[in-house]
Each structure stands twice: as C-alpha cells, then as structure tokens.
Scaffold this motif. Structure first.
Motif, PDB file in Angstrom:
ATOM      1  N   UNK A 146      92.360  28.228  47.563  1.00 50.86           N
ATOM      2  CA  UNK A 146      91.888  29.547  46.843  1.00 50.86           C
ATOM      3  C   UNK A 146      90.607  30.091  47.916  1.00 50.86           C
ATOM      4  N   UNK A 147      90.577  31.250  47.947  1.00 59.86           N
ATOM      5  CA  UNK A 147      89.586  32.019  48.721  1.00 59.86           C
ATOM      6  C   UNK A 147      88.821  33.054  47.905  1.00 59.86           C
ATOM      7  N   UNK A 148      87.652  33.029  48.399  1.00 60.73           N
ATOM      8  CA  UNK A 148      86.690  34.246  47.830  1.00 60.73           C
ATOM      9  C   UNK A 148      86.127  34.923  48.981  1.00 60.73           C
ATOM     10  N   UNK A 149      86.257  36.175  49.147  1.00 58.93           N
ATOM     11  CA  UNK A 149      85.256  36.976  50.227  1.00 58.93           C
ATOM     12  C   UNK A 149      84.256  37.564  49.310  1.00 58.93           C
ATOM     13  N   UNK A 150      83.112  36.800  49.763  1.00 55.68           N
ATOM     14  CA  UNK A 150      81.837  37.222  49.071  1.00 55.68           C
ATOM     15  C   UNK A 150      81.355  38.700  49.126  1.00 55.68           C
ATOM     16  N   UNK A 165      86.922  31.463  43.992  1.00 61.54           N
ATOM     17  CA  UNK A 165      87.786  30.678  44.970  1.00 61.54           C
ATOM     18  C   UNK A 165      88.416  29.526  43.915  1.00 61.54           C
ATOM     19  N   UNK A 166      87.959  29.169  43.045  1.00 60.69           N
ATOM     20  CA  UNK A 166      88.463  28.178  41.970  1.00 60.69           C
ATOM     21  C   UNK A 166      89.690  28.787  41.285  1.00 60.69           C
ATOM     22  N   UNK A 167      89.504  30.015  40.697  1.00 60.91           N
ATOM     23  CA  UNK A 167      90.338  30.653  39.996  1.00 60.91           C
ATOM     24  C   UNK A 167      91.571  30.892  40.719  1.00 60.91           C
ATOM     25  N   UNK A 168      91.229  31.584  42.062  1.00 60.20           N
ATOM     26  CA  UNK A 168      92.379  31.935  42.893  1.00 60.20           C
ATOM     27  C   UNK A 168      93.325  30.718  43.324  1.00 60.20           C
ATOM     28  N   UNK A 179     100.723  27.080  48.884  1.00 62.49           N
ATOM     29  CA  UNK A 179     100.451  28.638  49.019  1.00 62.49           C
ATOM     30  C   UNK A 179      98.981  28.758  49.096  1.00 62.49           C
ATOM     31  N   UNK A 180      98.553  30.079  49.538  1.00 59.15           N
ATOM     32  CA  UNK A 180      97.517  30.590  49.364  1.00 59.15           C
ATOM     33  C   UNK A 180      97.278  31.978  48.659  1.00 59.15           C
ATOM     34  N   UNK A 181      96.482  32.389  47.999  1.00 55.76           N
ATOM     35  CA  UNK A 181      96.399  33.542  47.037  1.00 55.76           C
ATOM     36  C   UNK A 181      96.315  34.617  48.057  1.00 55.76           C
TER      37      UNK A 181
END
Length: 182
Positions: A146-150, A165-168, A179-181
C-alpha cells in the motif's frame, strides 16, 4: 604524574565509556536484530524528519502474504530467511532516497523523500514477489503493498500517511494479493 590529575581524569574517562556504551545500545535498539532495518521507533523519528523536509514524500507499507504458512510448512529458519530477503529487497529499492523499517512480524514500511528518483512501485512489487532459495528449496514469496503520496494528504503527518498506506494495502488484499493499489 600528578595524582590530582589522575583522580580528576578517572571519573571523566568512566563517564565517557559509559556514554559510549549507552549510545551504542540506543542505536542497537533502533535496529531490528534479524533484518538490520530500523525498528518502528527508529523509523518514526527519521521518517518524520524526512517528511518535514520533503512534503512530496512517498510512504509505503508492505505485508507478506501467507507468511504464517511459510513458517508452519518450512520452519522458522525459512521464515527468517524470507523476512531477511524482504528487508534486503525493500532496502535496495529505497536506495539513498529513503529509509526502510521492519515494523514487526511480517510488516515493513518505507518512506521515499523523492519518489521520482526511485524505481516504480511495480519494480518494488516484482522484487518483493521473487521466490527465495533456502536450504535446497524454493520458497514462494509474495507481498501486498500500500502506498500514500504525502502531497495528497490534507495534513501531512506520518501518522496520516501510514494510515492511508495501510488502508490502501488492505484494499489490495481485498483485490487479490501480489498487487499494488493504483
């Protein structure tokens, strides 16, 4: 030699040695002994500094798929080999542009200061999902990422980035592993 000088120098030397030992123990406590990556505490401190300097940072969470089955089927030494290989693969992907950590169990995190200077998330996914040779056997390894662009967050805090990122990552697990989100 003057005994007063020796008497004054001995306690100072003792405190210097003691301080050095405490510094070394603190550094060791901030590193996972198995993987060599930062622990949650060491990661949090450094990641918050990176995020403050680089508001466009990328935060990534990695969770190994079916890790318990690896341990149960092949033993804990095989599980340790998978954890070590995952740490090495994640750390290599981060390169000089970020830091990686083992948060605990089979969960890892990374923060990349400048996402444009690292390989793609797909490259990370390919690296993480490569099989591992251990003790004459090929172990399957797969991970959900999971990822998050800040820069997409209303408030740029590490806590919010890790939560996103955890939710993703859990959304990815819902779509199927490896997979990646998007």
């Amino acid at each position: 030699m003057d005994t007063h000088l020796i008497a004054a120098a001995l306690p100072a030397l003792g405190w210097a040695v003691h301080g050095s030992m405490l510094t070394r123990r603190l550094a060791t406590a901030r590193r996972d002994p198995l993987t060599g990556l930062h622990t949650r505490a060491g990661f949090t401190t450094r990641a918050e500094r990176l995020l403050a300097k680089h508001p466009n940072a990328l935060v990534v969470l990695v969770d190994l798929d079916d890790f318990k089955a690896t341990n149960d089927t092949h033993g804990h030494a095989a599980g340790d080999a998978v954890l070590t290989a995952t740490a090495r693969r994640l750390n290599t992907w981060c390169g000089r542009h970020g830091i990686a950590a083992r948060l605990g169990g089979d969960e890892f995190a990374a923060i990349i200061a400048d996402p444009g200077r690292t390989l793609s998330l797909q490259a990370l996914q390919l690296a993480l999902n490569g099989p591992l040779e251990h003790d004459g056997r090929t172990l399957p390894v797969s991970a959900s990422v999971g990822r998050c662009y800040c820069s997409h967050l209303p408030v740029r805090t590490l806590t919010d980035a890790l939560a996103a990122a955890d939710a993703a990552m859990y959304a990815v697990k819902g779509y199927g592993r490896r997979n990646t989100r998007p």
